[in-house]
Design an enzyme around this catalytic site. Structure first.
Site, PDB file in Angstrom:
ATOM      1  N   LYS A 176     -10.035 -25.425  21.118  1.00  0.00           N
ATOM      2  CA  LYS A 176      -9.347 -25.221  19.575  1.00  0.00           C
ATOM      3  C   LYS A 176      -7.831 -25.670  19.557  1.00  0.00           C
ATOM      4  CE  LYS A 176      -8.037 -21.344  16.813  1.00  0.00           C
ATOM      5  NZ  LYS A 176      -8.329 -19.898  16.239  1.00  0.00           N
ATOM      6  N   LYS A 215     -12.257 -27.660  17.369  1.00  0.00           N
ATOM      7  CA  LYS A 215     -11.802 -27.211  16.102  1.00  0.00           C
ATOM      8  C   LYS A 215     -10.295 -27.635  15.932  1.00  0.00           C
ATOM      9  CE  LYS A 215     -10.286 -23.182  13.757  1.00  0.00           C
ATOM     10  NZ  LYS A 215     -10.070 -21.721  13.952  1.00  0.00           N
TER      11      LYS A 215
HETATM   12  C1  PBG Z   1      -8.457 -16.994  14.041  1.00  0.00           C
HETATM   13  C2  PBG Z   1      -8.893 -18.167  13.409  1.00  0.00           C
HETATM   14  C3  PBG Z   1      -8.172 -19.121  12.673  1.00  0.00           C
HETATM   15  C4  PBG Z   1      -9.147 -20.154  12.224  1.00  0.00           C
HETATM   16  C5  PBG Z   1     -10.603 -19.386  12.860  1.00  0.00           C
HETATM   17  N1  PBG Z   1     -10.158 -18.474  13.553  1.00  0.00           N
HETATM   18  C6  PBG Z   1      -6.792 -19.387  12.322  1.00  0.00           C
HETATM   19  C7  PBG Z   1      -5.771 -19.428  13.486  1.00  0.00           C
HETATM   20  O1  PBG Z   1      -6.060 -19.771  14.746  1.00  0.00           O
HETATM   21  O2  PBG Z   1      -4.767 -19.431  13.183  1.00  0.00           O
HETATM   22  C8  PBG Z   1      -8.906 -21.209  11.236  1.00  0.00           C
HETATM   23  C9  PBG Z   1     -10.054 -21.643  10.339  1.00  0.00           C
HETATM   24  C10 PBG Z   1      -9.694 -22.490   9.323  1.00  0.00           C
HETATM   25  O3  PBG Z   1      -8.667 -23.027   9.384  1.00  0.00           O
HETATM   26  O4  PBG Z   1     -10.620 -22.599   8.584  1.00  0.00           O
HETATM   27  N2  PBG Z   1      -7.479 -17.220  15.271  1.00  0.00           N
END
Ligand code: PBG
Length: 331
Positions: free
Chosen positions: A203, A256
């Protein structure tokens, strides 16, 4: 003789255009076939009843109370989408994000209601604290930084509470070290050895999460997430992250965002051969929506092209806000 009418003017054995001549031929040789069965549909569950509040930066995406979430799930199933990924907006936030493991919170209530109304729906839950902390960070703060091990304890409580409510798969998205192993151990100790973990393994610290933070009310009050989410420049490191999560017990690994990281999806799939998910995040969705609203992009085509690219890169599972629309387009 008119050269345009000539049988042919150059000697050419290979003509790629032969296989592009008609829809039937093109479809016969198509390499990547998208299917609605690959999609997971993210939902934002909020307190209340009869609430259906559109997210301004994400047209077509809503904050839904539990009753509305159940209706949305039933509609998604009718479109052919097999499962959902749940995020929660709690009634109250605190320093420790303790609302994340409240058995009566919107996500836990939604899991129970969805499973009651639609037992075959695959219910995946996002496990993170950023929606639940008063400061918007993904964990417990010590000296204004997210403390890894104290956060893992909170994540374990959250994952167990989702499993207790009936989730099929828990999906930690926090990027703390060691959280997959800790969650696996805690689930197993409580008889949840059949509950799978989909880890947000690679991520990245991405600008493309912007609209999500409005949807989930989870923007950090100060600073950013660079000390735990990955540097966009790194791909070898993504393989190490994925490898560690697999060793700790991840059943599905995720990359992601999706479109800016297609190379990472391909390398993860080729290296590990594991079920691989890719998240087409909020910013990827919103930029297509915004361009389409201005007439700058043909949205149905851009939607299918982006999803096809993610699948072609090697994703088995695609998490997308377009899940319902794309599933309908595939019918
Ligand atoms: C929680 C999380 C996030 C997303 C999914 N889980 C936001 C982040 O990490 O700030 C992002 C999903 C999206 O942008 O559609 N941490």
């Amino acid at each position: 003789m008119n050269p345009v009418q000539a049988a042919h003017t150059i000697e050419l054995v290979r003509r790629a255009r032969r296989l592009r001549r008609s829809p039937g031929i093109r479809s016969l040789v198509r390499e990547t076939r998208l299917s609605a069965e690959q999609f997971l549909y993210p939902l934002f569950v909020c307190p209340g009843k009869g609430v259906r509040r559109e997210v301004p930066s994400m047209p077509g995406v809503y904050q839904l109370s539990v009753d509305e979430a159940v209706r949305e799930v039933e509609a998604a199933r009718a479109d052919g989408v097999p499962g959902v990924l749940l995020f929660g907006l709690p009634e109250h936030k605190d320093e420790m994000g303790s609302g994340a493991y409240d058995a009566e919170a919107p996500v836990q209530a939604a899991i129970r209601s969805i499973k009651r109304a639609s037992p075959d729906t695959v219910v995946v839950t996002d496990v993170c604290l950023c929606e639940y902390t008063s400061h918007g960070h993904c964990g417990v703060l010590v000296d204004r930084d997210v403390a890894n091990d104290a956060t893992v304890e909170q994540l374990v409580r959250t994952a167990v509470s989702h499993a207790n409510a009936g989730a099929d798969i828990v999906a930690p998205s926090d990027m703390m070290d060691g959280r997959v192993g800790a969650i696996r151990k805690a689930l197993d100790e409580r008889g949840f050895e059949g509950i799978a973990i989909m880890s947000y393994a690679a991520k990245y610290c991405s600008a493309f999460y912007g609209p999500f933070r409005e949807a989930a009310d989870s923007a950090p009050a100060f600073g950013d997430r660079r000390t735990h989410q990955m540097d966009p420049a790194n791909a070898d490191e993504a393989l190490r992250e994925v490898e560690q999560d697999i060793e700790e017990g991840a059943d599905i690994v995720m990359v992601k965002p999706a479109m800016p990281y297609l190379d990472v999806i391909r390398r993860v799939k080729d290296t590990f051969g594991y079920p691989t998910a890719a998240y087409q995040v909020s910013g990827e969705y919103s930029m297509m929506k915004a361009a389409a609203a201005r007439g700058w992009l043909d949205e149905p085509r851009a939607m299918m092209e982006s999803l096809t690219a993610i699948s072609r890169a090697g994703a088995d599972i695609i998490i997308t806000y377009y899940a319902r629309e794309a599933a309908r387009a595939l019918k």
